[in-house]
Design a protein around this motif. Sequence first.
Motif, PDB file in Angstrom:
ATOM      1  N   VAL A  84       0.601  -0.798  -0.032  1.00 42.33           N
ATOM      2  CA  VAL A  84       0.261  -0.162  -0.093  1.00 42.33           C
ATOM      3  C   VAL A  84       0.426   1.236   0.140  1.00 42.33           C
ATOM      4  O   VAL A  84       0.704   2.301  -0.745  1.00 42.33           O
ATOM      5  N   PHE A  85       1.973   0.926   0.758  1.00 41.38           N
ATOM      6  CA  PHE A  85       2.404   2.715   0.770  1.00 41.38           C
ATOM      7  C   PHE A  85       3.668   2.775  -0.522  1.00 41.38           C
ATOM      8  O   PHE A  85       3.536   3.571  -0.981  1.00 41.38           O
ATOM      9  N   GLU A  86       4.110   1.612  -1.429  1.00 36.86           N
ATOM     10  CA  GLU A  86       4.350   1.663  -2.228  1.00 36.86           C
ATOM     11  C   GLU A  86       3.596   1.901  -3.835  1.00 36.86           C
ATOM     12  O   GLU A  86       4.143   2.850  -4.075  1.00 36.86           O
ATOM     13  N   TYR A  87       2.454   1.703  -3.193  1.00 29.45           N
ATOM     14  CA  TYR A  87       1.586   1.874  -4.297  1.00 29.45           C
ATOM     15  C   TYR A  87       0.900   3.677  -4.094  1.00 29.45           C
ATOM     16  O   TYR A  87       1.517   3.953  -6.085  1.00 29.45           O
ATOM     17  N   ILE A  88       1.307   4.053  -2.592  1.00 24.07           N
ATOM     18  CA  ILE A  88       0.623   6.026  -2.926  1.00 24.07           C
ATOM     19  C   ILE A  88       1.320   6.097  -3.121  1.00 24.07           C
ATOM     20  O   ILE A  88       1.401   7.668  -3.435  1.00 24.07           O
ATOM     21  N   GLY A  89       2.448   6.052  -2.523  1.00 26.52           N
ATOM     22  CA  GLY A  89       4.086   6.654  -3.246  1.00 26.52           C
ATOM     23  C   GLY A  89       4.842   6.698  -3.921  1.00 26.52           C
ATOM     24  O   GLY A  89       5.927   7.168  -4.320  1.00 26.52           O
ATOM     25  N   GLU A  90       4.191   5.445  -5.762  1.00 26.23           N
ATOM     26  CA  GLU A  90       4.753   5.699  -5.833  1.00 26.23           C
ATOM     27  C   GLU A  90       5.761   6.570  -6.900  1.00 26.23           C
ATOM     28  O   GLU A  90       6.285   6.441  -7.449  1.00 26.23           O
ATOM     29  N   ASP A  91       4.288   7.844  -7.074  1.00 25.45           N
ATOM     30  CA  ASP A  91       5.619   8.755  -8.365  1.00 25.45           C
ATOM     31  C   ASP A  91       6.459   9.398  -7.219  1.00 25.45           C
ATOM     32  O   ASP A  91       7.367   9.486  -7.962  1.00 25.45           O
ATOM     33  N   PHE A  92       6.123   9.565  -6.323  1.00 22.81           N
ATOM     34  CA  PHE A  92       7.564  10.060  -5.391  1.00 22.81           C
ATOM     35  C   PHE A  92       8.496   9.036  -5.118  1.00 22.81           C
ATOM     36  O   PHE A  92       9.220   9.909  -5.592  1.00 22.81           O
ATOM     37  N   ILE A  93       8.372   7.980  -5.252  1.00 21.12           N
ATOM     38  CA  ILE A  93       9.677   7.507  -4.863  1.00 21.12           C
ATOM     39  C   ILE A  93       9.856   7.155  -6.427  1.00 21.12           C
ATOM     40  O   ILE A  93      11.840   6.472  -6.538  1.00 21.12           O
ATOM     41  N   PHE A 126      10.289  17.669  -7.134  1.00 23.97           N
ATOM     42  CA  PHE A 126      10.191  16.687  -5.850  1.00 23.97           C
ATOM     43  C   PHE A 126       9.209  17.336  -5.359  1.00 23.97           C
ATOM     44  O   PHE A 126       8.696  17.469  -4.195  1.00 23.97           O
ATOM     45  N   ASP A 127       9.620  19.226  -4.834  1.00 20.17           N
ATOM     46  CA  ASP A 127       9.604  19.490  -3.969  1.00 20.17           C
ATOM     47  C   ASP A 127       8.011  20.083  -4.327  1.00 20.17           C
ATOM     48  O   ASP A 127       7.261  20.640  -3.443  1.00 20.17           O
ATOM     49  N   ALA A 128       7.647  20.419  -5.439  1.00 20.10           N
ATOM     50  CA  ALA A 128       6.175  20.758  -5.967  1.00 20.10           C
ATOM     51  C   ALA A 128       5.309  19.610  -5.615  1.00 20.10           C
ATOM     52  O   ALA A 128       3.763  19.895  -4.938  1.00 20.10           O
ATOM     53  N   MET A 129       6.077  18.544  -5.332  1.00 20.42           N
ATOM     54  CA  MET A 129       5.216  17.753  -4.327  1.00 20.42           C
ATOM     55  C   MET A 129       5.016  16.958  -3.277  1.00 20.42           C
ATOM     56  O   MET A 129       4.442  16.427  -2.511  1.00 20.42           O
ATOM     57  N   GLY A 130       6.209  18.100  -2.463  1.00 22.59           N
ATOM     58  CA  GLY A 130       6.155  18.281  -0.696  1.00 22.59           C
ATOM     59  C   GLY A 130       7.064  16.542  -0.509  1.00 22.59           C
ATOM     60  O   GLY A 130       6.463  16.093   0.328  1.00 22.59           O
ATOM     61  N   GLY A 131       8.134  16.943  -1.311  1.00 28.43           N
ATOM     62  CA  GLY A 131       8.643  15.414  -1.941  1.00 28.43           C
ATOM     63  C   GLY A 131       9.105  14.785  -0.089  1.00 28.43           C
ATOM     64  O   GLY A 131       9.529  13.979   0.154  1.00 28.43           O
ATOM     65  N   ASP A 132       9.745  15.406   0.347  1.00 29.48           N
ATOM     66  CA  ASP A 132      10.661  15.996   1.302  1.00 29.48           C
ATOM     67  C   ASP A 132       9.850  15.160   2.966  1.00 29.48           C
ATOM     68  O   ASP A 132      10.327  15.091   3.970  1.00 29.48           O
ATOM     69  N   TYR A 133       8.905  15.629   2.520  1.00 27.21           N
ATOM     70  CA  TYR A 133       7.464  15.000   3.716  1.00 27.21           C
ATOM     71  C   TYR A 133       6.635  13.699   2.852  1.00 27.21           C
ATOM     72  O   TYR A 133       5.175  13.022   3.600  1.00 27.21           O
ATOM     73  N   PHE A 134       6.759  13.429   2.100  1.00 28.72           N
ATOM     74  CA  PHE A 134       5.967  12.089   1.162  1.00 28.72           C
ATOM     75  C   PHE A 134       5.999  11.083   2.255  1.00 28.72           C
ATOM     76  O   PHE A 134       4.520  10.316   2.624  1.00 28.72           O
ATOM     77  N   GLU A 135       6.746  10.556   2.758  1.00 28.17           N
ATOM     78  CA  GLU A 135       6.913   9.130   3.791  1.00 28.17           C
ATOM     79  C   GLU A 135       5.573   9.694   5.001  1.00 28.17           C
ATOM     80  O   GLU A 135       4.838   9.255   5.305  1.00 28.17           O
ATOM     81  N   SER A 136       5.573  10.696   5.701  1.00 22.61           N
ATOM     82  CA  SER A 136       5.098  11.675   7.011  1.00 22.61           C
ATOM     83  C   SER A 136       3.626  11.610   6.284  1.00 22.61           C
ATOM     84  O   SER A 136       2.056  11.516   7.343  1.00 22.61           O
ATOM     85  N   GLU A 171      -4.520  10.055  -4.540  1.00 23.09           N
ATOM     86  CA  GLU A 171      -4.715  11.457  -6.039  1.00 23.09           C
ATOM     87  C   GLU A 171      -4.322  12.249  -4.973  1.00 23.09           C
ATOM     88  O   GLU A 171      -3.996  13.767  -6.058  1.00 23.09           O
ATOM     89  N   MET A 172      -5.116  12.926  -3.799  1.00 21.06           N
ATOM     90  CA  MET A 172      -4.829  13.838  -3.435  1.00 21.06           C
ATOM     91  C   MET A 172      -3.302  14.194  -2.589  1.00 21.06           C
ATOM     92  O   MET A 172      -2.772  15.659  -2.885  1.00 21.06           O
ATOM     93  N   LEU A 173      -2.208  13.376  -2.822  1.00 23.96           N
ATOM     94  CA  LEU A 173      -1.364  13.710  -2.556  1.00 23.96           C
ATOM     95  C   LEU A 173      -0.197  14.126  -3.291  1.00 23.96           C
ATOM     96  O   LEU A 173       0.541  14.501  -3.596  1.00 23.96           O
ATOM     97  N   ASN A 174      -0.749  13.482  -4.764  1.00 27.71           N
ATOM     98  CA  ASN A 174      -0.468  14.122  -5.885  1.00 27.71           C
ATOM     99  C   ASN A 174      -0.693  15.287  -6.108  1.00 27.71           C
ATOM    100  O   ASN A 174      -0.429  16.197  -6.963  1.00 27.71           O
ATOM    101  N   SER A 175      -1.068  16.696  -5.291  1.00 26.17           N
ATOM    102  CA  SER A 175      -1.813  18.198  -4.886  1.00 26.17           C
ATOM    103  C   SER A 175      -2.025  18.053  -6.084  1.00 26.17           C
ATOM    104  O   SER A 175      -0.972  19.018  -7.103  1.00 26.17           O
ATOM    105  N   PRO A 176      -3.574  17.737  -6.965  1.00 25.22           N
ATOM    106  CA  PRO A 176      -4.077  18.354  -7.891  1.00 25.22           C
ATOM    107  C   PRO A 176      -4.496  19.795  -7.952  1.00 25.22           C
ATOM    108  O   PRO A 176      -5.071  20.031  -6.762  1.00 25.22           O
TER     109      PRO A 176
END
Length: 579
Positions: A84-93, A126-136, A171-176
């Motif tokens: 689940v974590f890998e699926y949600i964070g796919e774009d970040f990872i 990465f910054d635009a997606m909030g990458g530094d905080y994506f795991e949190s 979808e929400m975590l990709n900040s549309p």
Amino acid sequence: MIKVDNLYFSFPQKELYKDISFTLEESQHCAFIGTSGSGKSTLIDILMDPERYLFEGKLEIDPTCKIGYVSQFSQLDRTKESTVFEYIGEDFIKLQNEITSICNEMETSSDIEPLLEKYQFALDAFDAMGGDYFESNINKKLNLANLLKLKDVRVSDLSGGEFKLIQVMKEMLNSPDLMIMDEPDVFLDFENLNALKKLINTHKGILLVVTHNRYLLNHCFNKIIHLENTEIQEFDGRYIEYNFSLLQTKIELQEIAVAEAEEIERYDNIIDNLRAIATINSEASRGRALKARVRFQERLEARRIKAPFVDIKQPNISFVIENEIEDSIVVKVNNYSVAFDELLLENVSFEIKSTDKVAIIGPNGTGKTTLLRDIFNNNHDSIEINDDIKMAYLSQNQGEMLKDSNTLLEEFIDAGFKTYDEVRSYISNYGFEGEIVNQKIESLSGGEKNILQLAKVSASNANVLLLDEPTSHLDTYTQIALEKAIEDYKGAILMISHDFYSVVNGMDYVLIIDNKTIRKMTMKKFKQMIYASHFDKDYLEAEQNKKAVEMKIELALKDTNFEFAKVLVDELEKLIKLL
């Protein structure tokens, strides 16, 4: 801001939109409502990919606008090995891995300039997606939906409801800039529905959500867009306030209609008198007076207010029994068990009497549909069916009871109707008229398919109805018509439903699935349990009072007692403010 201006669009067999306009602005959470088949999903498709459609009018969306989308027909890929974590964070990872790869390449490359440019581009993304905080952020979303326990579970092991929530989070975590969801609530159990409510209410961007779920409508949105009969209506405010404004308009229109009818009748009498006189006395002045009165009458008729959003035609759902059974047990389940990869239900026992209306309630994936299907097929040793009963079944898997390659006419001929004229006459009660009767079932919306299933169930004249999520995809008007049909039905109903309103408005009691077994619960206790979990203590009383006042208003309108109706409306407004 998203702006739709003077939009026209039609299919060869149906006009969908005629000069519709609306806007979506920053921080608006908008519910998109309308009867089944009115074109909501098509309008979403146009917003998602306007180049595919030949429409008239303007569609203003910034080319840089990022759109997130959750489909009503998403399918769980059982072959997926990702967690689940890998699926949600796919774009970040993926982006994180790309940055690591560029860094490794820069360590050995002699031509570093293009790599630096590539590196900066990836960092910006990465910054635009909030990458530094994506795991949190993923952990926060999972915790909000009470699904943190699923973080390391494989996606392929999720239930359908859990997967839908995971999609929403992704979808929400990709900040549309604009998040579109098409009936994200379908088949969600009450716990997952409440989790969806939390996700919607904490989302910061623009939301456009197609939903007919009255729980979400009453608790999630600050704007309503209502599509009906090729027209659109915007309302800034909550759904409960929108319905209140419709009720006010309904009273005003009915009062005007009564006054105009009296005026028209008076002028009809005058015209009749003038015509009678004109046959005896042919003076020109008499003829002119008659023409003037007729023209005035025509103007009166023309200025009658048309309100497509106030009195929307509900399908005429009616469950009639061919063979009523005296008070007796019609279905008996004794020590029933079912398992797939794991044990779902164990030693379940209950019985249904000939007039019982019963809801089976439980989380997704606990064996409810399998139990209902086993009762319908009557092929399980633990299930006894009364010899005198005739059962009808509505499936949440619409293809199980409807043949997609059939036209609507062919489907009912297959069901035992004798002629196409007989079919046309029957299904017109359910809103299927004109060219749509010759369409293939596969071309219908999800709501239209469920209405068609209800029409087939009704035509069976069965004395036991097995209904698996009958309100899924149904618009609110059809849901209310279904509740009325259930209330009037003289036979037994066993219904799987996660729709709180349909359960409390139509069922006698509930069977709750708990720890792989089933226990009976009174409706009063069920209401208290739901309200204690999800509402404040005064909400139940306030909602019951609201419903009582609404019923009084309906009776006042039937009696054309408009003054009393207006007094009750003031009382209703005070109650709505408490909800």
